[in-house]
Design an enzyme around this catalytic site. Structure first.
Site, short mmCIF file in Angstrom:
data_model
loop_
_atom_site.label_atom_id
_atom_site.label_comp_id
_atom_site.label_asym_id
_atom_site.label_seq_id
_atom_site.Cartn_x
_atom_site.Cartn_y
_atom_site.Cartn_z
CG ASP A 7 -1.82 1.20 1.31
OD1 ASP A 7 -2.37 1.58 0.26
OD2 ASP A 7 -1.97 1.78 2.40
CB SER A 8 0.14 4.78 -0.58
OG SER A 8 -1.06 4.78 0.17
CE1 TYR A 39 2.75 5.69 -3.20
CE2 TYR A 39 1.58 3.80 -4.12
CZ TYR A 39 2.74 4.36 -3.60
OH TYR A 39 3.87 3.58 -3.50
N GLY A 40 -3.08 8.99 -3.41
CA GLY A 40 -4.42 9.36 -3.88
C GLY A 40 -4.51 10.74 -4.50
CB CYS A 70 -2.94 1.08 -2.59
SG CYS A 70 -3.18 2.81 -2.95
CG ASN A 71 -9.49 1.09 -2.69
OD1 ASN A 71 -10.51 0.65 -3.19
ND2 ASN A 71 -9.12 0.77 -1.46
CB THR A 72 -4.81 5.28 -5.35
OG1 THR A 72 -5.62 5.87 -4.34
CG2 THR A 72 -4.50 6.33 -6.40
CD GLU A 149 -1.64 7.86 7.45
OE1 GLU A 149 -0.73 7.89 8.28
OE2 GLU A 149 -1.63 7.11 6.46
CB CYS A 181 -10.00 5.03 0.48
SG CYS A 181 -8.51 5.68 1.25
CB THR A 182 -6.25 1.33 2.39
OG1 THR A 182 -5.64 2.61 2.21
CG2 THR A 182 -5.94 0.44 1.23
CG HIS A 183 -6.05 5.59 5.16
ND1 HIS A 183 -5.36 5.03 4.13
CD2 HIS A 183 -5.13 6.17 5.97
CE1 HIS A 183 -4.07 5.26 4.29
NE2 HIS A 183 -3.90 5.94 5.41
N1 DGL Z 1 -3.97 3.76 -0.01
C1 DGL Z 1 -4.75 4.82 -0.60
C2 DGL Z 1 -6.01 4.22 -1.24
O1 DGL Z 1 -6.50 3.20 -0.83
C3 DGL Z 1 -5.14 5.89 0.39
C4 DGL Z 1 -3.97 6.71 0.91
C5 DGL Z 1 -3.24 7.46 -0.19
O2 DGL Z 1 -3.80 8.40 -0.75
O3 DGL Z 1 -2.13 7.07 -0.47
O4 DGL Z 1 -6.52 4.76 -2.19
#
Ligand code: DGL
Length: 267
Positions: A7-8, A39-40, A70-72, A149, A181-183
Site C-alpha cells: 500500500d502507499s 498516492y491518492g 491500495c485502491n488508488t 492516520e 480507500c484503505t483508510h
Molecule cells: N492507499 C490509498 C487508497 O486506498 C489511500 C492513501 C493514499 O492516498 O495514499 O486509495
C-alpha cells in the site's frame, strides 16, 4: 512462500487484518510506501511508477502472489503490474464492486475514495461489469485519509467530514456505499452512523477489505497455493520506506493487535 501485500502507507494494514482473519496460516510480507504516501492525490503515471518499485521489491523477497491493498494503485496500475510481473496480482476494486453489486436493491451505488481513484473511473467500470443497470456515484473524500492516520476516528470532526462527503450520495439516493480507500474502514462507525442518518437504516456500507480477503482466499485455494495449516499460524513481516518507529506505533491500531519491528527498506 509468503503472500506480498503493499500500500502507499499504513492504510493497507486494514486489508492485512482481513487477510489474517480469512487466512490465519499464511505468511504475509507487507510493504508500506511511507516515504511517498499519499498516492491518492498523484497522477496515474506517478502512481504506476511507485507501484512497480513496491511490487518488484516484494517479488525479490520471493512472494507467491501480490495483493495490491491500495485502491488508488488498484484503480490505475494493475494491468501494468500483471504485464511486468510473472506472478498473480490481485487488486481491491473488483471484490468491493462485486460485493456492492450483490447488495444494492435500487441499483444505485455510492463510492467514497481518493481523488485519483474517482478520476480513474475504475469503480463505475467494475460495477458496470457486474450489472449494466447499476449507476455509480463517486465522491472523493480526501480529508478522511489524514483523519484516519491521526487516529481521529470519532467525535465531531470526522463526523462532519463524513456527513459533507455523504450528502451528495444521499441526494442521489444510493442504498450501498463502498469504502473505496484503505483508510476508510477505520472510520467505519462514523461513516455508517452518518449514512444511516441521511439515507435510513437500510443503507449498507461495504468494507472492501473483507471482500478482498474472501476473494484472495478463494484464489489461493483454487490454485493450490495455500500454506499448509500443519505449519502453524503465519506471521506478518512489516516493511516501510520511511519512519519505521512511528509506523510501529500506528500499526497496532490498523491491525487490531500489538505488532512491531517494521524494517526500513530503500526502493
Ligand atoms: N492507499 C490509498 C487508497 O486506498 C489511500 C492513501 C493514499 O492516498 O495514499 O486509495
Amino acid at each position: 512462500m509468503p503472500l506480498g501485500v503493499f500500500d502507499s502507507g499504513l492504510g493497507g494494514l486494514t486489508v492485512v487484518r482481513a487477510l489474517r482473519a480469512a487466512l490465519p496460516y499464511e505468511e504475509i510480507v507487507y510493504l508500506g510506501d511511507t516515504a511517498r504516501v499519499p498516492y491518492g492525490t498523484k497522477g496515474p503515471a506517478t502512481v504506476t511508477r511507485y507501484a512497480l518499485t513496491c511490487a518488484n521489491h516484494l517479488v525479490a523477497r520471493g512472494v507467491k502472489a501480490i495483493v495490491i491493498a491500495c485502491n488508488t494503485v488498484s484503480a490505475v496500475a494493475p494491468e501494468r503490474l500483471r504485464v511486468e510481473l510473472d506472478l498473480p496480482v490481485l487488486g481491491v476494486i473488483e471484490p468491493g464492486a462485486r460485493a456492492a453489486a450483490d447488495a444494492t436493491r435500487v441499483f444505485k451505488v455510492g463510492v467514497l475514495a481518493t481523488a485519483g481513484t474517482i478520476a480513474s473511473g475504475a469503480y463505475p467500470r467494475a460495477l458496470s461489469a457486474c450489472s449494466t443497470r447499476i449507476e455509480t456515484y463517486g465522491q472523493a473524500a480526501p480529508l478522511l485519509v489524514p483523519l484516519a492516520e491521526e487516529g481521529w476516528t470519532d467525535g465531531d470532526v470526522p463526523r462532519l467530514a463524513a456527513r459533507r462527503y455523504l450528502e451528495p450520495l444521499a441526494r442521489a439516493g444510493v442504498d450501498v456505499i463502498v469504502l473505496g480507500c484503505t483508510h476508510y474502514p477505520l472510520l467505519f462507525a462514523v461513516i455508517e452512523e452518518e449514512a444511516r442518518a441521511l439515507l435510513g437504516p437500510q443503507v449498507q456500507i461495504i468494507d472492501s477489505a473483507k471482500a478482498v480477503a474472501r476473494e484472495v482466499a478463494a484464489f489461493l485455494e483454487n490454485r493450490a497455493l495455500l500454506r499448509d495449516s500443519s505449519l502453524g499460524e503465519g506471521s506478518v513481516k512489516l516493511l516501510v520506506t520511511d519512519l519505521p518507529k512511528s509506523f510501529d506505533e500506528t500499526a497496532s491500531r490498523f491491525l487490531g493487535s500489538e505488532i512491531g519491528g517494521a524494517e526500513q527498506v530503500d526502493l
